[in-house]
Design a protein around this motif. Structure first.
Motif, short mmCIF file in Angstrom:
data_model
loop_
_atom_site.label_atom_id
_atom_site.label_comp_id
_atom_site.label_asym_id
_atom_site.label_seq_id
_atom_site.Cartn_x
_atom_site.Cartn_y
_atom_site.Cartn_z
N PHE A 44 10.40 -8.25 -11.34
CA PHE A 44 10.30 -8.45 -9.89
C PHE A 44 10.75 -7.19 -9.16
O PHE A 44 11.79 -6.62 -9.47
CB PHE A 44 11.14 -9.65 -9.47
CG PHE A 44 11.19 -9.87 -7.99
CD1 PHE A 44 10.09 -10.37 -7.30
CD2 PHE A 44 12.33 -9.55 -7.26
CE1 PHE A 44 10.14 -10.57 -5.92
CE2 PHE A 44 12.38 -9.75 -5.90
CZ PHE A 44 11.29 -10.26 -5.23
N ILE A 45 9.97 -6.77 -8.16
CA ILE A 45 10.28 -5.55 -7.40
C ILE A 45 10.90 -5.88 -6.04
O ILE A 45 12.01 -5.45 -5.73
CB ILE A 45 9.03 -4.68 -7.20
CG1 ILE A 45 8.43 -4.29 -8.56
CG2 ILE A 45 9.36 -3.43 -6.38
CD1 ILE A 45 9.36 -3.50 -9.46
N ARG A 46 10.19 -6.66 -5.22
CA ARG A 46 10.69 -6.93 -3.87
C ARG A 46 9.89 -8.07 -3.25
O ARG A 46 8.84 -8.48 -3.75
CB ARG A 46 10.54 -5.69 -2.98
CG ARG A 46 9.08 -5.31 -2.71
CD ARG A 46 8.93 -4.13 -1.79
NE ARG A 46 7.52 -3.82 -1.56
CZ ARG A 46 6.95 -3.78 -0.34
NH1 ARG A 46 7.66 -4.03 0.74
NH2 ARG A 46 5.66 -3.48 -0.21
N VAL A 48 16.89 -14.20 0.72
CA VAL A 48 16.86 -15.37 -0.17
C VAL A 48 15.89 -15.15 -1.33
O VAL A 48 16.23 -15.36 -2.50
CB VAL A 48 16.48 -16.64 0.61
CG1 VAL A 48 16.32 -17.83 -0.34
CG2 VAL A 48 17.51 -16.95 1.68
N PHE A 49 14.67 -14.71 -1.00
CA PHE A 49 13.65 -14.49 -2.02
C PHE A 49 14.09 -13.43 -3.03
O PHE A 49 13.94 -13.62 -4.24
CB PHE A 49 12.33 -14.07 -1.36
CG PHE A 49 11.48 -15.22 -0.89
CD1 PHE A 49 10.31 -15.56 -1.56
CD2 PHE A 49 11.84 -15.96 0.22
CE1 PHE A 49 9.52 -16.63 -1.14
CE2 PHE A 49 11.07 -17.02 0.65
CZ PHE A 49 9.90 -17.36 -0.02
N ASP A 50 14.64 -12.32 -2.54
CA ASP A 50 15.06 -11.24 -3.44
C ASP A 50 16.14 -11.74 -4.40
O ASP A 50 16.12 -11.42 -5.60
CB ASP A 50 15.58 -10.05 -2.64
CG ASP A 50 14.46 -9.28 -1.95
OD1 ASP A 50 13.29 -9.50 -2.29
OD2 ASP A 50 14.77 -8.48 -1.04
N MET A 51 17.08 -12.53 -3.88
CA MET A 51 18.16 -13.03 -4.72
C MET A 51 17.62 -13.96 -5.81
O MET A 51 17.94 -13.80 -6.99
CB MET A 51 19.18 -13.78 -3.86
CG MET A 51 20.30 -14.43 -4.66
SD MET A 51 21.39 -15.46 -3.64
CE MET A 51 20.28 -16.84 -3.28
N LEU A 52 16.76 -14.92 -5.43
CA LEU A 52 16.28 -15.94 -6.37
C LEU A 52 15.34 -15.36 -7.42
O LEU A 52 15.46 -15.65 -8.61
CB LEU A 52 15.58 -17.07 -5.61
CG LEU A 52 16.46 -17.90 -4.66
CD1 LEU A 52 15.62 -18.93 -3.94
CD2 LEU A 52 17.59 -18.57 -5.42
N TYR A 53 14.38 -14.53 -6.98
CA TYR A 53 13.37 -14.04 -7.92
C TYR A 53 13.88 -12.90 -8.78
O TYR A 53 13.40 -12.71 -9.90
CB TYR A 53 12.09 -13.67 -7.15
CG TYR A 53 11.35 -14.89 -6.67
CD1 TYR A 53 10.47 -15.57 -7.51
CD2 TYR A 53 11.57 -15.41 -5.41
CE1 TYR A 53 9.81 -16.72 -7.09
CE2 TYR A 53 10.91 -16.56 -4.98
CZ TYR A 53 10.04 -17.21 -5.83
OH TYR A 53 9.39 -18.35 -5.42
N VAL A 74 5.11 -15.17 2.44
CA VAL A 74 5.92 -14.09 1.88
C VAL A 74 5.21 -13.50 0.65
O VAL A 74 4.70 -14.24 -0.19
CB VAL A 74 7.31 -14.62 1.47
CG1 VAL A 74 8.18 -13.48 0.92
CG2 VAL A 74 8.00 -15.28 2.66
N GLY A 75 5.19 -12.19 0.58
CA GLY A 75 4.63 -11.50 -0.58
C GLY A 75 5.71 -11.24 -1.62
O GLY A 75 6.79 -10.77 -1.28
N LEU A 76 5.40 -11.56 -2.88
CA LEU A 76 6.31 -11.27 -3.99
C LEU A 76 5.66 -10.20 -4.87
O LEU A 76 4.66 -10.46 -5.54
CB LEU A 76 6.58 -12.53 -4.82
CG LEU A 76 7.24 -13.71 -4.11
CD1 LEU A 76 7.41 -14.87 -5.07
CD2 LEU A 76 8.57 -13.31 -3.51
N GLU A 77 6.22 -9.00 -4.83
CA GLU A 77 5.64 -7.88 -5.56
C GLU A 77 6.31 -7.73 -6.92
O GLU A 77 7.53 -7.70 -7.02
CB GLU A 77 5.80 -6.59 -4.76
CG GLU A 77 5.20 -5.36 -5.44
CD GLU A 77 5.39 -4.10 -4.63
OE1 GLU A 77 5.51 -3.02 -5.25
OE2 GLU A 77 5.43 -4.19 -3.39
N PHE A 78 5.47 -7.64 -7.97
CA PHE A 78 5.97 -7.46 -9.32
C PHE A 78 5.60 -6.07 -9.83
O PHE A 78 4.72 -5.40 -9.26
CB PHE A 78 5.42 -8.54 -10.25
CG PHE A 78 6.10 -9.88 -10.08
CD1 PHE A 78 7.07 -10.30 -10.96
CD2 PHE A 78 5.78 -10.70 -9.00
CE1 PHE A 78 7.72 -11.52 -10.79
CE2 PHE A 78 6.42 -11.92 -8.82
CZ PHE A 78 7.39 -12.33 -9.72
#
Length: 326
Positions: A75-77, A62-67, A100-104
């Motif tokens: 956005f990386i992962r 879900v996070f990968d799709m939205l971000y 959840v970690g959001l890596e840029f």
């Protein structure tokens, strides 16, 4: 016949230059917390367990799709850092909080990274827009999205700062052509704090709520913050802080400070309206809509109605006076 002399060519060995060992800066990572309606299990504490891997895979999808859709190549992962029991677990026992970690991209300048409120709103808005708040078969709790940690500094660096540096071994002597080091300090954002108060009717006050160091105070403060702060963040992008300051007797009276950027300061009625809308949706505690105060001034559904009624009557009276003068 001249004798042949052996000529030996000397080979000079040049010592290898030591490799540069400069460490690359880490990739910027936002830590985002969100509650999902999945029963918490002790196996979710073990990242190697099948239950952890299954839920983590579903959430990161879900996070990968939205971000990725929102921020593209920046956005990386995403990856799950931890699962835990949410603060409101005694109200909803079938819930799990995910961090959840959001890596840029590590090459992204700080000024080009998304703001905290943009990161929060990307997920929050998607949850609100989906039927039953479910995305890719993951049932999310609306209003539970929080930015727990951020790579952004309190004040972002400015791009118009200038600095002149002279090399350590330079023979240049100071003259009128050499400018001294000059730094333009970053602008400090002006903020305004509003005090918000409401009563939780029918709830029992205990004396340990008077002590900010007590577990009861900390738990209730965290409960109120986790339920209300995302609602105010969604409504006002200029919200800078949300702090539960105290509790007092009278069922339970809840006091908190909301800090806003002075660039846009919502009115008392706008602040109260967020709480009025939340009253029917928040179940972790009671919000008495007739007890809402902003800066110790009553602002509730009844007050707003009375103000509107008085305004309407005034307009009728003014119209009647004008018609009699003609």
């Amino acid at each position: 016949m001249p004798s042949t002399q052996n000529q030996t060519t000397a080979i000079q060995t040049i010592p290898a230059t030591e490799a540069n060992t400069t460490t690359e800066p880490p990739a910027p990572v936002f830590h985002v917390g969100v509650v999902v309606f999945e029963p918490f299990d002790e196996d979710l504490k073990d990242e190697k367990s099948p239950k952890f891997k299954n839920l983590a895979q579903r959430i990161t999808a879900v996070f990968d799709m939205l971000y990725k859709e929102a921020f593209g190549a920046l956005f990386i992962r995403s990856y799950v850092i931890a699962f835990r029991v949410p603060l409101a677990s005694r109200i909803r026992m079938n819930a799990t909080e995910a961090e959840v970690g959001l890596e840029f991209n590590k090459t992204t300048p700080l000024v080009e990274l998304p703001r905290n409120e943009d990161v929060q709103k990307t997920l929050a808005a998607a949850i609100d827009s989906h039927s039953n708040n479910t995305i890719l078969n993951v049932p999310f709790s609306p209003g539970s999205v929080q930015v727990l940690r951020t790579p952004l500094p309190t004040t972002l660096p400015t791009t118009n700062s200038t600095e002149t540096t002279i090399a350590p071994n330079s023979t240049t002597t100071p003259s009128s052509t050499v400018k001294p080091t000059t730094k333009i300090p970053p602008t400090v954002e002006a903020t305004v704090t509003r005090k918000l108060t409401f009563r939780s009717l029918g709830e029992t006050f205990t004396t340990d709520l008077l002590n900010p160091s007590s577990a009861a105070f900390k738990n209730r403060a965290a409960l109120i913050k986790s339920n209300l702060e995302p609602l105010f963040q969604r409504e006002f992008s200029t919200l800078r802080d949300f702090i539960v300051t105290s509790f007092s007797n009278g069922s339970i009276i809840n006091n908190m400070d909301l800090k806003f950027s002075a660039a846009f300061l919502p009115t008392n009625i706008q602040i109260a309206e967020v709480l009025l809308k939340a009253a029917s949706n928040v179940t972790a505690f009671n919000i008495d809509t007739a007890s809402i105060l902003v800066d110790d001034t009553p602002v509730s559904s009844g007050v707003s109605h009375n103000i509107s009624l008085i305004t309407a009557l005034s307009m009728v009276l003014l119209s009647w006076l004008l018609s009699n003068q003609q």
